[in-house]
Design a protein around this motif. Sequence first.
Motif, PDB file in Angstrom:
ATOM      1  N   HIS A  94     -11.062  11.993  17.121  1.00  0.00           N
ATOM      2  CA  HIS A  94     -11.281  12.824  15.932  1.00  0.00           C
ATOM      3  C   HIS A  94     -10.618  14.187  16.109  1.00  0.00           C
ATOM      4  O   HIS A  94      -9.896  14.662  15.235  1.00  0.00           O
ATOM      5  CB  HIS A  94     -12.781  12.990  15.665  1.00  0.00           C
ATOM      6  CG  HIS A  94     -13.089  13.757  14.425  1.00  0.00           C
ATOM      7  ND1 HIS A  94     -12.895  13.236  13.168  1.00  0.00           N
ATOM      8  CD2 HIS A  94     -13.574  15.009  14.246  1.00  0.00           C
ATOM      9  CE1 HIS A  94     -13.237  14.138  12.264  1.00  0.00           C
ATOM     10  NE2 HIS A  94     -13.656  15.220  12.893  1.00  0.00           N
ATOM     11  N   LEU A 141      -6.913  15.863  14.434  1.00  0.00           N
ATOM     12  CA  LEU A 141      -6.771  17.227  13.892  1.00  0.00           C
ATOM     13  C   LEU A 141      -5.666  17.969  14.623  1.00  0.00           C
ATOM     14  O   LEU A 141      -4.819  18.622  13.997  1.00  0.00           O
ATOM     15  CB  LEU A 141      -8.088  18.002  14.010  1.00  0.00           C
ATOM     16  CG  LEU A 141      -8.009  19.490  13.649  1.00  0.00           C
ATOM     17  CD1 LEU A 141      -7.618  19.685  12.188  1.00  0.00           C
ATOM     18  CD2 LEU A 141      -9.337  20.177  13.960  1.00  0.00           C
ATOM     19  N   THR A 149      -8.496  22.967   9.163  1.00  0.00           N
ATOM     20  CA  THR A 149      -9.480  22.939  10.249  1.00  0.00           C
ATOM     21  C   THR A 149     -10.907  22.981   9.706  1.00  0.00           C
ATOM     22  O   THR A 149     -11.771  22.214  10.158  1.00  0.00           O
ATOM     23  CB  THR A 149      -9.248  24.116  11.220  1.00  0.00           C
ATOM     24  OG1 THR A 149      -7.906  24.040  11.715  1.00  0.00           O
ATOM     25  CG2 THR A 149     -10.226  24.096  12.376  1.00  0.00           C
ATOM     26  N   TRP A 190     -12.021  22.061   6.782  1.00  0.00           N
ATOM     27  CA  TRP A 190     -12.337  20.803   6.109  1.00  0.00           C
ATOM     28  C   TRP A 190     -12.549  19.670   7.119  1.00  0.00           C
ATOM     29  O   TRP A 190     -13.532  18.934   7.042  1.00  0.00           O
ATOM     30  CB  TRP A 190     -11.206  20.449   5.139  1.00  0.00           C
ATOM     31  CG  TRP A 190     -11.350  19.087   4.547  1.00  0.00           C
ATOM     32  CD1 TRP A 190     -12.240  18.708   3.578  1.00  0.00           C
ATOM     33  CD2 TRP A 190     -10.616  17.927   4.908  1.00  0.00           C
ATOM     34  NE1 TRP A 190     -12.089  17.371   3.319  1.00  0.00           N
ATOM     35  CE2 TRP A 190     -11.091  16.864   4.117  1.00  0.00           C
ATOM     36  CE3 TRP A 190      -9.584  17.674   5.810  1.00  0.00           C
ATOM     37  CZ2 TRP A 190     -10.583  15.581   4.212  1.00  0.00           C
ATOM     38  CZ3 TRP A 190      -9.071  16.398   5.898  1.00  0.00           C
ATOM     39  CH2 TRP A 190      -9.566  15.366   5.100  1.00  0.00           C
ATOM     40  N   TRP A 191     -11.631  19.539   8.073  1.00  0.00           N
ATOM     41  CA  TRP A 191     -11.679  18.435   9.029  1.00  0.00           C
ATOM     42  C   TRP A 191     -12.937  18.483   9.902  1.00  0.00           C
ATOM     43  O   TRP A 191     -13.559  17.465  10.171  1.00  0.00           O
ATOM     44  CB  TRP A 191     -10.433  18.469   9.913  1.00  0.00           C
ATOM     45  CG  TRP A 191     -10.268  17.257  10.769  1.00  0.00           C
ATOM     46  CD1 TRP A 191     -10.721  17.077  12.041  1.00  0.00           C
ATOM     47  CD2 TRP A 191      -9.591  16.047  10.424  1.00  0.00           C
ATOM     48  NE1 TRP A 191     -10.363  15.850  12.519  1.00  0.00           N
ATOM     49  CE2 TRP A 191      -9.668  15.192  11.532  1.00  0.00           C
ATOM     50  CE3 TRP A 191      -8.916  15.616   9.291  1.00  0.00           C
ATOM     51  CZ2 TRP A 191      -9.111  13.922  11.541  1.00  0.00           C
ATOM     52  CZ3 TRP A 191      -8.357  14.350   9.299  1.00  0.00           C
ATOM     53  CH2 TRP A 191      -8.455  13.527  10.407  1.00  0.00           C
TER      54      TRP A 191
END
Length: 155
Positions: free
Chosen positions: A52, A56, A110, A112-113
């Motif tokens: 994950h 990013l 960043t 949002w992720w």
Amino acid sequence: MLYCRLVTEFNLQEIIISTLLRRILHAILFEVGALVILVPLMSYGFGMDLFHFGALALILALCAMGCNMFYNHVFEWFETRYGWIRTVPVRIGHTLGFEVCFMAVALPITAWWMNISVIDALMLDLVFSVFFMLYAFCFNWVYDVARRRLTMRAE
């Protein structure tokens, strides 16, 4: 005369291509090296899944390469237009300008992720910025030494 012109144009084209390939290689090596160091450390530090956080980091690395190419193109246009010389203050301005440009792209992605606020993303990006300034210094030094040695060996 035509032969000299063609040879000159070919050499210029060859120089442009080799410079472009060198810049692409530099950018890829830089980003891959950073990912290898940063992803395990940050995923462990934040307790996040490696893949994950790695996704990013890969997205941001691609954004950084795009921002870098765009920003340097614009900067070099200003440099040529206004006759800037790459003094220490100009280089500091160049570095800070890039960081602002990149943060404008990276912060919303960043936040949002990672499902965090933009302020938290800014704090995280400041940590990244410090890491990348130190990493860039070390990487470019090693890269320049290695390139110089390879060039000397090839000659």
